[in-house]
Design a protein around this motif. Structure first.
Motif, mmCIF file in Angstrom:
data_model
loop_
_atom_site.group_PDB
_atom_site.id
_atom_site.type_symbol
_atom_site.label_atom_id
_atom_site.label_comp_id
_atom_site.label_asym_id
_atom_site.label_seq_id
_atom_site.Cartn_x
_atom_site.Cartn_y
_atom_site.Cartn_z
ATOM 1 N N UNK A 1 0.981 71.539 -29.921
ATOM 2 C CA UNK A 1 -0.007 72.551 -30.277
ATOM 3 C C UNK A 1 -1.379 72.079 -29.794
ATOM 4 N N UNK A 2 -2.140 72.987 -29.314
ATOM 5 C CA UNK A 2 -3.460 72.677 -28.761
ATOM 6 C C UNK A 2 -4.427 72.329 -29.891
ATOM 7 N N UNK A 3 -5.451 71.570 -29.552
ATOM 8 C CA UNK A 3 -6.453 71.225 -30.553
ATOM 9 C C UNK A 3 -7.275 72.460 -30.910
ATOM 10 N N UNK A 4 -8.052 72.349 -31.951
ATOM 11 C CA UNK A 4 -8.789 73.503 -32.484
ATOM 12 C C UNK A 4 -9.804 74.070 -31.506
ATOM 13 N N UNK A 5 -10.483 73.196 -30.772
ATOM 14 C CA UNK A 5 -11.477 73.697 -29.816
ATOM 15 C C UNK A 5 -10.816 74.467 -28.685
ATOM 16 N N UNK A 6 -9.657 73.997 -28.234
ATOM 17 C CA UNK A 6 -8.938 74.712 -27.179
ATOM 18 C C UNK A 6 -8.459 76.065 -27.696
ATOM 19 N N UNK A 7 -7.947 76.084 -28.923
ATOM 20 C CA UNK A 7 -7.530 77.355 -29.522
ATOM 21 C C UNK A 7 -8.708 78.316 -29.644
ATOM 22 N N UNK B 1 -9.834 94.298 -31.700
ATOM 23 C CA UNK B 1 -11.048 93.482 -31.617
ATOM 24 C C UNK B 1 -11.371 92.832 -32.962
ATOM 25 N N UNK B 2 -11.191 93.573 -34.035
ATOM 26 C CA UNK B 2 -11.473 93.042 -35.370
ATOM 27 C C UNK B 2 -10.511 91.911 -35.712
ATOM 28 N N UNK B 3 -9.233 92.095 -35.399
ATOM 29 C CA UNK B 3 -8.237 91.050 -35.678
ATOM 30 C C UNK B 3 -8.573 89.788 -34.894
ATOM 31 N N UNK B 4 -8.914 89.933 -33.623
ATOM 32 C CA UNK B 4 -9.241 88.763 -32.805
ATOM 33 C C UNK B 4 -10.497 88.076 -33.329
ATOM 34 N N UNK B 5 -11.483 88.870 -33.758
ATOM 35 C CA UNK B 5 -12.708 88.287 -34.307
ATOM 36 C C UNK B 5 -12.406 87.516 -35.583
ATOM 37 N N UNK B 6 -11.500 88.019 -36.409
ATOM 38 C CA UNK B 6 -11.127 87.317 -37.636
ATOM 39 C C UNK B 6 -10.396 86.016 -37.314
ATOM 40 N N UNK B 7 -9.574 86.026 -36.272
ATOM 41 C CA UNK B 7 -8.903 84.795 -35.849
ATOM 42 C C UNK B 7 -9.942 83.757 -35.415
ATOM 43 N N UNK B 8 -10.941 84.216 -34.687
ATOM 44 C CA UNK B 8 -12.000 83.305 -34.235
ATOM 45 C C UNK B 8 -12.762 82.746 -35.433
ATOM 46 N N UNK B 9 -13.087 83.592 -36.404
ATOM 47 C CA UNK B 9 -13.781 83.133 -37.607
ATOM 48 C C UNK B 9 -12.952 82.083 -38.345
ATOM 49 N N UNK B 10 -11.645 82.302 -38.425
ATOM 50 C CA UNK B 10 -10.772 81.335 -39.089
ATOM 51 C C UNK B 10 -10.785 80.005 -38.347
ATOM 52 N N UNK B 11 -10.669 80.056 -37.016
ATOM 53 C CA UNK B 11 -10.673 78.820 -36.227
ATOM 54 C C UNK B 11 -12.002 78.075 -36.381
#
Length: 140
Positions: free
Chosen positions: A1-7, A74-84
Motif C-alpha cells: 500500500x502506498x504511503x499517505x502522501x502518495x495516496x 466531486x464531493x466524495x473525492x473531496x471527502x477522501x482528500x480531507x480524510x487523507x
C-alpha cells in the motif's frame, strides 16, 4: 500500500481529472441560449471541414442528472482528500512531539534488533547441537 502522501497526491490528481471531466461535460452538453437580444445561435450541425458540432445539447433532465452525478463524485473525492489530510501528522503534533516519538521508535527498533541477534545466536547453537547429534549417530 502506498504511503499517505502518495495516496493524497493520487487523490488530488483524480480530483483535477474529475474537474476537467465536469467542465467538459457542461461545455459539451449545455443548452444553447442567447445572452442578449442581439445574440443569435448559429444552426451548424457540422463544421466546414465535416467535424461534428462542438455542442451536443442534452434534454434538461438528463443534463441536470449528469451535473448532479458529477457534483456527487466531486464531493466524495473531496471527502477522501480531507480524510487523507486528517491522517497526516501535522499541526496537532509539535516538532518536539515528533522527535520524542522518533526516539521511542528508535529504542523499540534497538530492542527488536537485540532480540533478533539473540534469536540468531540461539539458532546457531541449536544447529551446532543438532549437527553434533546427527554426526554421533552411527549406522547399524
Amino acid at each position: 500500500m502506498a504511503d499517505r502522501l502518495t495516496q493524497l497526491q493520487d487523490a488530488v490528481d483524480q480530483l483535477a481529472t474529475q474537474f476537467l471531466a465536469s467542465v467538459h461535460f457542461v461545455n459539451k452538453h449545455h443548452e444553447l441560449k442567447t445572452l442578449s437580444p442581439k445574440d443569435s445561435i448559429r444552426d451548424t450541425k457540422k463544421d466546414d471541414d465535416g467535424a461534428p458540432q462542438e455542442v451536443d445539447p442534452l434534454p434538461a433532465d438528463q443534463f441536470k442528472a449528469g451535473q448532479t452525478e458529477l457534483a456527487q463524485d466531486l464531493i466524495v473525492k473531496e471527502q477522501q482528500i480531507e480524510y487523507l489530510i486528517s491522517m497526516l501528522p501535522g499541526l496537532e503534533n509539535s516538532e518536539n512531539d515528533q522527535e520524542k516519538r522518533m526516539k521511542e521508535l528508535e529504542e523499540e527498533l534497538k530492542v527488536a534488533e537485540e532480540e533478533r541477534q539473540q534469536a540468531l545466536k540461539e539458532k546457531e547453537e541449536v544447529l551446532t547441537k543438532l549437527e553434533g547429534i546427527i554426526r554421533s549417530i552411527k549406522r547399524p
